[in-house]
Design an enzyme around this catalytic site. Sequence first.
Site, mmCIF file in Angstrom:
data_model
loop_
_atom_site.group_PDB
_atom_site.id
_atom_site.type_symbol
_atom_site.label_atom_id
_atom_site.label_comp_id
_atom_site.label_asym_id
_atom_site.label_seq_id
_atom_site.Cartn_x
_atom_site.Cartn_y
_atom_site.Cartn_z
ATOM 1 N N CYS A 113 -26.110 9.254 -36.920
ATOM 2 C CA CYS A 113 -25.696 8.431 -35.777
ATOM 3 C C CYS A 113 -25.842 9.163 -34.446
ATOM 4 O O CYS A 113 -25.701 8.554 -33.382
ATOM 5 C CB CYS A 113 -24.259 7.965 -35.955
ATOM 6 S SG CYS A 113 -24.013 6.921 -37.404
ATOM 7 N N CYS A 170 -14.060 -2.060 -36.231
ATOM 8 C CA CYS A 170 -15.217 -1.324 -36.733
ATOM 9 C C CYS A 170 -16.510 -1.860 -36.131
ATOM 10 O O CYS A 170 -16.626 -3.039 -35.810
ATOM 11 C CB CYS A 170 -15.273 -1.434 -38.250
ATOM 12 S SG CYS A 170 -13.753 -0.833 -39.065
ATOM 13 N N SER A 171 -17.487 -0.973 -36.001
ATOM 14 C CA SER A 171 -18.769 -1.349 -35.400
ATOM 15 C C SER A 171 -19.564 -2.230 -36.359
ATOM 16 O O SER A 171 -19.511 -2.052 -37.575
ATOM 17 C CB SER A 171 -19.574 -0.099 -35.046
ATOM 18 O OG SER A 171 -19.820 0.674 -36.207
ATOM 19 N N ILE A 225 -23.241 -3.999 -37.869
ATOM 20 C CA ILE A 225 -24.646 -3.661 -38.095
ATOM 21 C C ILE A 225 -25.454 -4.292 -36.963
ATOM 22 O O ILE A 225 -25.337 -5.492 -36.704
ATOM 23 C CB ILE A 225 -25.131 -4.178 -39.456
ATOM 24 C CG1 ILE A 225 -24.291 -3.575 -40.588
ATOM 25 C CG2 ILE A 225 -26.610 -3.889 -39.651
ATOM 26 C CD1 ILE A 225 -24.408 -2.081 -40.724
ATOM 27 N N HIS A 281 -23.935 -0.965 -32.785
ATOM 28 C CA HIS A 281 -24.256 0.386 -33.239
ATOM 29 C C HIS A 281 -25.603 0.431 -33.965
ATOM 30 O O HIS A 281 -25.668 0.614 -35.175
ATOM 31 C CB HIS A 281 -23.132 0.871 -34.155
ATOM 32 C CG HIS A 281 -23.256 2.290 -34.598
ATOM 33 N ND1 HIS A 281 -24.034 3.231 -33.947
ATOM 34 C CD2 HIS A 281 -22.689 2.950 -35.663
ATOM 35 C CE1 HIS A 281 -23.942 4.393 -34.576
ATOM 36 N NE2 HIS A 281 -23.153 4.242 -35.614
#
Length: 408
Positions: free
Chosen positions: A87, A228-229, A231, A352
Amino acid sequence: MTTRTWIVGVGMTNFGIHADKTNHELAQWAIRDALQDSGADRADIGAVFYGTATHGPLEGQAMVSGQIASRGIGIEGVPVFNVENACATGSSAFNLAVTHIRAGEADIALAVGSEKMHIGNADRTMALFDSAYDVTDPEALKRTLKELGGEIDEPDLGPRSIFMDIYAAMARNHMRTYGTTPEQIAAVAAKNHAHAVHNPRAHYRKAMTVEQILAARKLSHPLTVPMCSPITDGAAAVVVCSDEGLRRLRAERPVQVLASVIGTGTDRDTTAFDGHISQHVAARAYERAGVGPADMDVAEVHDATAFAEVIQTEMLGLVPAGDGGPAAARGETSLGGRIPVNTSGGLESKGHPIGASGLGQIFELTEQLRGTAGPRQVSGARFAIAENGGGFHRGEEAVASIIILKGK
């Protein structure tokens, strides 16, 4: 004397789902925008650093992705380097471009990050995250997560990245150590969702309350889906240059790169927060930049989950140890607060796309330091810091990047 380096152009696609675009098409979109922003021609680019973590495993382009994308947009005859660092891929490409300039190998260089993660096969995409820890010793990961988060008795909560379990275990450790609460973690997520409302390039642009976030589908205690990020597909690009390149381009709004530092972890107690990888990399970056946490006006940190922002604001010295959650709940890290964090909406809302995320942070901070962030603008922003982490190894990120920028 160290060669000064400057950001003179930034470009970024919308982050989201791009069913009609390839990885290279997304990259070329961002490159065109960065070149236009910088005033540079394709022939001015002396080197390209192309970051992608998923193009090989998801689409089969395991090699020369950067060469194909660059030639396809008319950048020819220059060195092109393909970069993967989980990442932290985008910020690693940026670090290499800056280092290339400082070494005198070119006056102008390009860093690019691009991912196409929506390929019509969610299982393949989700399985990719299982390669970002030591796959030769999966039992070590289980032991580490147990050390961090303890035993918990919860039902199967459905499909999720292994990194949601990793961040959840780290969050439970922080809750046990400092008394951080789920409500405080939710306050981080609510803040970032609110910031993203004003970001036209963000994946999600819907405000959410703390109560809505806590009531959403659970992933692994204490995390819920909006913490949460997602997809995400997308790309970002940055043009960097030396003083000579700056004179040639006559850029009107350059942003100086005071520090770009990358590091890996050290052997330590995996349950301790002191000595965390981001802490020691940040210390090196502050020393190199000649500034400290108190000088920072705005920050972008790697909030793959809302808890990640809690710990990273502490590791960067923006808030005291244990105060990441309470500071967010008090509004200190919101727009208008003492130290606004993730004005873009962060990874939770902006999205992300792994290899592009670090460069997306630089895009946001460049806008902030230029004073062009519109409703997201931090008044009088002069110094900015970005933290971008990748992978997981022995209780912390496998790699951490800290970048410190200064506006003119």
